[in-house]
Motif scaffolding. Structure first.
Motif: not given
Length: 474
Positions: A169-175
């Motif tokens: 979910h952190i990766g998704e926020q970064l994207l």
């Protein structure tokens, strides 16, 4: 750490201009090397906790390679940064041209869990050398290594390089944020997600993905080459991370007549070197362990096992396993294996390997163990892959002067050495022209003479330049 704040701080750091200077780039590269030298024991410990890696393997495949990469960048940085003069056609006379490498800006790097230090530092070296601000997202599947990076990079590097830990979910926020470049190492499935997100902002992407890397075995009729071939094949399958590497050998192609010998030699090598868990790495997590064990649930695949096949769900260990001619339409032959299972596929003649590979997705690497120059030439000319290595495996990753990357479904974009610098740079074209000569033939009103004059300039350079020097006007 809040994602929005991290992105904002990285953007501010880049816009301050600090990352553009040669001195900053050099200081940050030297800081990366200092981490590798001063925190060696901590890195060994993190890799042992995450992957069960022996410290010698950890140094061979990650630390040693990275120190070499940083040294290579430090040695060549000034040359990489220098403007590159280019030829300019005489139609532009008098003029000069050059290409200036400028940093892209703020880049996002997603690293993978199988080489969690190496696959974080390697693109980071290129991004810093090119003068970018960087946000690094290590894999949560290697938590000890991720924690090491999050703890130590801020201590050694300045505020232009950030580390963000967390799950998907952190990766998704970064994207969700706008980046000037995204560099991703991982699976094709996630690579498609990265590309979809990047498309919203037209962000350029480098994808370092996997692929079923085949090895053509054509040396078993040569007694003096057999032992070396077996050593290198086994090392590239059951050595680094128990086959959990994108450039590990996925399957072997061999002539039918040599298959029994090949299987017997590989069995002996496993018993001698790779059966002891101390000399191999465990499967990284339960989901991946389950995926690998599921390959063997197919009864036809299980029937093809000629060595190994046992596994321990508690310790996440899978025995080095050899399969002889599993069905080509089975899951194990369609998907990248990424583990210690090795299919051996037999052919009537070794030249049939060319057609076998041509009808399948393009692999990251093709390995071919052969001294047959004609076969080598056919592999080069008639197949497509990210790279080809003859008579060894995985060693190409260590060559800074060769680009590393895939093609087709195995990814796109090249890095390592100067290719990493280029991957994180924009080659800005610069044309400089004087006021010395101005020809009216460039402008209306048009007439036939001007057309002929322009023809001369484009087609007959020497005549055109003489006319320019004379400054003829009509």
């Amino acid at each position: 750490m809040e994602v929005k704040r991290v992105v904002k701080e990285a953007r501010e750091a880049f816009e301050s201009g600090v990352t553009r200077s040669y001195s900053w780039r050099r200081s940050q590269l030297r800081a990366l090397k200092a981490i590798l030298l001063e925190k060696e024991a901590d890195i060994f410990n993190a890799l042992k906790l995450d992957l069960g890696k022996h410290r010698i393997e950890a140094y061979r495949d990650e630390l040693g390679l990275l120190i070499k990469s940083v040294d290579y960048a430090l040695k060549n940085l000034k040359k990489w940064m220098a403007p590159k003069k280019v030829d300019v056609p005489l139609v532009c006379f008098p003029a000069t041209g050059e290409i200036v490498a400028e940093p892209l800006g703020v880049v996002l790097i997603f690293s993978s869990w199988n080489f969690p230090i190496g696959l974080s530092f390697e693109p980071l070296v290129g991004a810093i050398a090119a003068g970018n601000a960087v946000v690094l997202k290590p894999s949560e599947l290697a938590p000890a290594s991720s924690a090491f990076l999050a703890t130590n990079l801020p201590k050694y590097l300045d505020n232009s390089v950030k580390v963000v830990e967390g799950a998907s979910h952190i990766g998704e926020q970064l994207l969700e944020h706008k980046w000037d470049k995204i560099f991703f190492t991982g699976s094709s499935r996630v690579g498609r997600i990265i590309m979809t997100a990047a498309a919203k902002h037209l962000t350029p992407v480098t994808l370092e993905l996997g692929g079923k890397c085949p090895a053509i075995i054509d040396t078993l009729s040569r007694a003096r080459d057999i032992e070396v071939t077996i050593n290198r094949v086994a090392g590239a399958k059951w050595g680094p991370c128990s086959g959990q590497a994108c450039i590990a050998i996925d399957y072997l192609l061999v002539e039918e007549q040599f298959a029994p010998l090949l299987v017997d030699l590989l069995k002996a090598k496993i018993k001698k070197t790779y059966k002891d868990p101390e000399n191999s790495a465990r499967i990284v997590h339960k989901q991946h362990f389950q995926r690998l064990s599921n390959f063997l649930n197919d009864s036809a695949v299980a029937a093809s096992v000629v060595y190994g096949g046992s596994f321990n769900a508690e310790s996440l260990l899978i025995e080095p396993t050899i399969l002889l001619n599993p069905p080509l339409d089975s899951e194990i032959m369609r998907e990248e294996i990424f583990g210690p299972l090795l299919p051996v596929i037999t052919l009537k003649k070794i030249e049939d390997s060319i057609e076998f590979l041509k009808v399948r997705p393009k692999p990251l690497v093709i390995y071919a163990f052969t001294v047959d120059e004609k076969l080598k030439r056919r592999v080069i000319e008639e197949t497509s892959s990210g790279s080809i290595t003859f008579n060894d495996a995985m060693l190409q990753f260590a060559v800074d002067s060769l680009p590393f990357g895939g093609t087709g479904e195995s990814g796109f974009g090249k890095y390592h050495g100067k290719f990493s610098f280029d991957q994180f740079s924009h080659g800005k074209a610069i044309l400089r022209r004087s006021f010395l000569i101005e020809l009216s033939c460039r402008y209306p009103p048009w007439n036939e003479w001007k057309l002929q004059f322009i023809r001369y300039i484009y087609r007959f350079y020497y005549i055109g330049i003489i006319l320019m020097l004379l400054g003829l006007k009509r």
